[in-house]
Design an enzyme around this catalytic site. Structure first.
Site, PDB file in Angstrom:
ATOM      1  N   GLY A  31     -40.095 -79.802  70.705  1.00 49.61           N
ATOM      2  CA  GLY A  31     -40.706 -78.501  70.933  1.00 49.61           C
ATOM      3  C   GLY A  31     -42.123 -78.516  70.407  1.00 49.61           C
ATOM      4  O   GLY A  31     -42.450 -79.291  69.503  1.00 49.61           O
ATOM      5  N   GLN A  88     -50.244 -75.454  67.519  1.00 50.12           N
ATOM      6  CA  GLN A  88     -50.148 -76.766  66.876  1.00 50.12           C
ATOM      7  C   GLN A  88     -51.175 -77.754  67.440  1.00 50.12           C
ATOM      8  O   GLN A  88     -51.441 -78.777  66.814  1.00 50.12           O
ATOM      9  CB  GLN A  88     -48.739 -77.354  67.051  1.00 50.12           C
ATOM     10  CG  GLN A  88     -47.687 -76.667  66.193  1.00 50.12           C
ATOM     11  CD  GLN A  88     -46.342 -77.348  66.346  1.00 50.12           C
ATOM     12  OE1 GLN A  88     -45.615 -77.101  67.300  1.00 50.12           O
ATOM     13  NE2 GLN A  88     -46.014 -78.241  65.416  1.00 50.12           N
ATOM     14  N   CYS A 117     -40.746 -81.092  61.705  1.00 52.08           N
ATOM     15  CA  CYS A 117     -41.840 -80.390  62.371  1.00 52.08           C
ATOM     16  C   CYS A 117     -42.997 -81.365  62.556  1.00 52.08           C
ATOM     17  O   CYS A 117     -43.375 -82.057  61.613  1.00 52.08           O
ATOM     18  CB  CYS A 117     -42.285 -79.201  61.511  1.00 52.08           C
ATOM     19  SG  CYS A 117     -43.655 -78.285  62.237  1.00 52.08           S
ATOM     20  N   LEU A 118     -43.559 -81.413  63.755  1.00 49.96           N
ATOM     21  CA  LEU A 118     -44.650 -82.351  64.039  1.00 49.96           C
ATOM     22  C   LEU A 118     -45.880 -82.044  63.188  1.00 49.96           C
ATOM     23  O   LEU A 118     -46.711 -82.924  62.973  1.00 49.96           O
ATOM     24  CB  LEU A 118     -45.016 -82.314  65.525  1.00 49.96           C
ATOM     25  CG  LEU A 118     -43.924 -82.805  66.492  1.00 49.96           C
ATOM     26  CD1 LEU A 118     -44.383 -82.629  67.937  1.00 49.96           C
ATOM     27  CD2 LEU A 118     -43.542 -84.246  66.228  1.00 49.96           C
ATOM     28  N   HIS A 163     -37.700 -72.066  65.874  1.00 51.62           N
ATOM     29  CA  HIS A 163     -38.730 -72.795  65.117  1.00 51.62           C
ATOM     30  C   HIS A 163     -40.107 -72.610  65.790  1.00 51.62           C
ATOM     31  O   HIS A 163     -41.100 -72.319  65.118  1.00 51.62           O
ATOM     32  CB  HIS A 163     -38.329 -74.282  65.054  1.00 51.62           C
ATOM     33  CG  HIS A 163     -39.302 -75.175  64.353  1.00 51.62           C
ATOM     34  ND1 HIS A 163     -39.025 -75.770  63.137  1.00 51.62           N
ATOM     35  CD2 HIS A 163     -40.547 -75.590  64.695  1.00 51.62           C
ATOM     36  CE1 HIS A 163     -40.077 -76.501  62.778  1.00 51.62           C
ATOM     37  NE2 HIS A 163     -41.011 -76.414  63.703  1.00 51.62           N
ATOM     38  N   GLU A 164     -40.132 -72.762  67.116  1.00 52.81           N
ATOM     39  CA  GLU A 164     -41.412 -72.635  67.835  1.00 52.81           C
ATOM     40  C   GLU A 164     -41.896 -71.184  67.868  1.00 52.81           C
ATOM     41  O   GLU A 164     -43.096 -70.920  67.790  1.00 52.81           O
ATOM     42  CB  GLU A 164     -41.299 -73.192  69.259  1.00 52.81           C
ATOM     43  CG  GLU A 164     -40.843 -74.642  69.364  1.00 52.81           C
ATOM     44  CD  GLU A 164     -41.591 -75.608  68.467  1.00 52.81           C
ATOM     45  OE1 GLU A 164     -42.779 -75.373  68.181  1.00 52.81           O
ATOM     46  OE2 GLU A 164     -40.961 -76.589  68.028  1.00 52.81           O
ATOM     47  N   HIS A 176     -43.740 -70.589  64.798  1.00 49.51           N
ATOM     48  CA  HIS A 176     -45.101 -71.148  64.884  1.00 49.51           C
ATOM     49  C   HIS A 176     -46.044 -70.147  65.548  1.00 49.51           C
ATOM     50  O   HIS A 176     -47.156 -69.923  65.081  1.00 49.51           O
ATOM     51  CB  HIS A 176     -45.112 -72.427  65.717  1.00 49.51           C
ATOM     52  CG  HIS A 176     -44.820 -73.678  64.936  1.00 49.51           C
ATOM     53  ND1 HIS A 176     -45.508 -74.037  63.804  1.00 49.51           N
ATOM     54  CD2 HIS A 176     -43.913 -74.670  65.135  1.00 49.51           C
ATOM     55  CE1 HIS A 176     -45.042 -75.188  63.344  1.00 49.51           C
ATOM     56  NE2 HIS A 176     -44.063 -75.596  64.137  1.00 49.51           N
TER      57      HIS A 176
HETATM   58 NI    NI Z   1     -42.861 -77.266  64.029  1.00 42.99          NI
END
Ligand code: NI
Length: 171
Positions: free
Chosen positions: A45, A50, A93-94, A135-136, A139
């Site tokens: 995701g 991000q 998380c990226l 989660h997204e 963000h």
């Molecule tokens: Ni993340």
């Protein structure tokens, strides 16, 4: 085009994004870049902020987790309509390379959004894809997964993350 993924504590990750008014070529290009970037990073995701674009757009593709069948979504201006049940899951998380923390989420969600064609959609998700969505969505509101932790758990996670960053910088 693969873009750079911003790493916490970049300020873009802590500010809410803006709703998309018009789905034009720029937004379509953004969506393509988000898929390219997510796939290269082997993520499931990604939120637009991000990669430095403060718009309410997320992409999901659970293929790397071998969901059968994989859930693949483009969600513009997404909203949580309903959440049910509780589930704890160790998330990555990226934007926090190397860190994973256990977060409590709804087990099932109903969401509304626009798809990439600008059509309103209502979608129900359960289990892993529901977790990715939440989660997204965080963000897009400027909330990261460590913000879902309280007290010492949050402090521990941030300490651990600082350590990881120091190691990475040392090479
Ligand atoms: Ni993340």
């Amino acid at each position: 085009m693969v873009r750079e993924i911003l790493i916490y504590p970049h300020e873009m990750l802590t500010k809410p994004t803006q709703e998309v008014d018009v789905i034009d070529n720029e937004v379509r290009g953004l969506i393509r870049d988000m898929f390219d970037t997510m796939r290269e990073a082997e993520g499931v995701g990604l939120a637009a902020n991000q990669i430095g674009v403060p718009l309410s757009v997320m992409v999901i593709d659970t293929t790397p987790k071998e969901e059968v069948p994989p859930v693949k979504l483009v969600l513009i201006n997404p909203k949580l309509v309903k959440g049910e049940g509780k589930v704890k899951f160790k998330e990555g998380c990226l934007s926090f390379p190397g860190l994973s923390v256990e977060v409590e989420r709804f087990e099932r969600v109903k969401l509304s959004a626009l798809n990439e064609h600008g059509e309103p959609v209502e979608i129900e998700l359960e289990g892993f894809p529901a977790i990715v969505f939440q989660h997204e969505l965080d963000h897009l509101k400027g909330i990261t997964f460590v913000d879902r932790l309280k007290g010492w758990r949050r402090r521990m996670a941030l300490e651990k993350y600082k350590k990881i960053l120091r190691e990475v910088q040392k090479g």
